[in-house]
Design an enzyme around this catalytic site. Structure first.
Site, PDB file in Angstrom:
ATOM      1  N   SER A  86       0.837  -1.202   0.000  1.00 27.76           N
ATOM      2  CA  SER A  86       0.000   0.000   0.000  1.00 27.76           C
ATOM      3  C   SER A  86       0.874   1.255   0.000  1.00 27.76           C
ATOM      4  O   SER A  86       1.706   1.429  -0.880  1.00 27.76           O
ATOM      5  CB  SER A  86      -0.966  -0.031   1.180  1.00 27.76           C
ATOM      6  OG  SER A  86      -1.894   1.025   1.114  1.00 27.76           O
ATOM      7  N   HIS A 190      -8.129   0.967  -1.121  1.00 25.87           N
ATOM      8  CA  HIS A 190      -7.955   0.048  -2.252  1.00 25.87           C
ATOM      9  C   HIS A 190      -9.283  -0.536  -2.729  1.00 25.87           C
ATOM     10  O   HIS A 190      -9.370  -1.699  -3.101  1.00 25.87           O
ATOM     11  CB  HIS A 190      -6.946  -1.050  -1.899  1.00 25.87           C
ATOM     12  CG  HIS A 190      -5.621  -0.509  -1.474  1.00 25.87           C
ATOM     13  ND1 HIS A 190      -4.778   0.131  -2.350  1.00 25.87           N
ATOM     14  CD2 HIS A 190      -5.027  -0.434  -0.251  1.00 25.87           C
ATOM     15  CE1 HIS A 190      -3.713   0.556  -1.686  1.00 25.87           C
ATOM     16  NE2 HIS A 190      -3.842   0.233  -0.423  1.00 25.87           N
TER      17      HIS A 190
END
Length: 308
Positions: A86, A190
């Site tokens: 991430s 996400h």
């Protein structure tokens, strides 16, 4: 072959930067970055409580700053590959020379603010599922309207969606899943809920002149290696609304011949996954400066560079 990795949001903990301030030059670097991005990294990394650093706009710059100062403390390192989970991809891109540290902090500050604003539109969150078979778990999540936002491998998937959807998941676990653990994050990262942040990051990326990665850069979008700085920036913008495929990154590590993996501060999450998914690979979580000697020894043994 050594892989250097950076963790994502949720790895932070109150006071985790405190011991690093004892190293020469670290506090000065943090204060310079703080002034540049308008966020007191020293305060938040040493004195702020868990709720303060749970804020996406705070947590993300903190994590990138921690990754940069802890990696720098290792000295001259030429890993065979770099990757980040991430927001950790911004840290990895700076290591690889796609942009400098100051640019990394400026970019992650914009990312954190944009994602916090997107998260504020709807009450959303994320939960980790421990155990289970992805072929069973993923369809179950989709039936509940949830997104498998992080497919981490080693029996771990992170689901993301609205709080109502996550509550339904807690009541109705997929077959084979042992536990559903709510994560200390402030949004469904996400997923489509982060789409408004993609445009912000894309505009910010267009303002940069990237360099091509000096080390093999493994993208968490699909585990592919990326050879150009332009593509790294494109992927950094899009990944805030795309699932993280850490499982595919680890598959690539295997193909590259990884023999050791070091996770920078605040290490622990990715090394835990690697211990289960990469048997026989030496791992080290760089939590405090006390871990530096062991990390340097691992680098000396496994740190021969592989050209991208």
């Amino acid at each position: 072959m050594l892989v250097l990795v950076a963790p994502g949001q949720g790895a932070q903990a109150p006071g985790f930067l405190t011991p690093w301030l004892d190293l020469p030059g670290v506090e000065a670097r943090l204060r310079a970055w703080s002034e540049a991005i308008g966020l007191d990294l020293v305060h938040h990394g040493t004195l702020a409580d868990a709720d303060e650093i749970r804020d996406t706009a705070v947590a993300q710059p903190l994590l990138v700053a921690a990754g940069l100062v802890s990696a720098a403390a290792l000295g001259d390192t030429s890993p065979g590959a770099v990757a980040g989970h991430s927001v950790g991809e911004i840290t990895a891109a700076a290591w690889a020379g796609v942009f400098d540290d100051a640019t990394a902090l400026a970019l992650v500050r914009k990312r954190g603010v944009a994602m916090a604003e997107a998260a504020a539109r709807t009450e959303t969150g994320m939960s980790a599922l421990l155990g289970g078979d992805p072929e069973v778990t993923v369809p179950h999540l989709e039936r509940l309207g949830l997104t498998p936002a992080n497919v981490n491998g080693a029996g771990q998937i992170v689901a993301a969606g609205t709080l109502e959807q996550l509550a339904a998941l807690a009541e109705e676990k997929p077959e084979g899943v042992r536990r559903v653990v709510p994560l200390k994050v402030a949004g469904a990262f996400h997923t489509v809920h982060m789409a408004p942040a993609v445009e912000t990051l894309a505009r910010a990326a267009k303002e940069l002149t990237p360099g091509d990665p000096r080390f093999t850069y493994v993208s968490n979008k699909d585990g592919r290696t990326v050879a150009t700085g332009a593509e790294v920036l494109e992927r950094l913008a899009g990944q805030v609304a795309n699932p993280v495929r850490w499982d595919l990154c680890m598959d690539t590590f295997k193909e590259l011949g990884v023999t050791a993996l070091i996770e920078v501060c605040p290490g622990g999450t990715l090394t835990g996954i690697a211990k289960r998914a990469l048997p026989g690979v030496a791992t080290l979580a760089l939590k405090t400066p006390d871990d530096l000697d062991a990390a340097r020894a691992l680098i000396a043994e496994h740190g021969a560079r592989q050209e991208p």
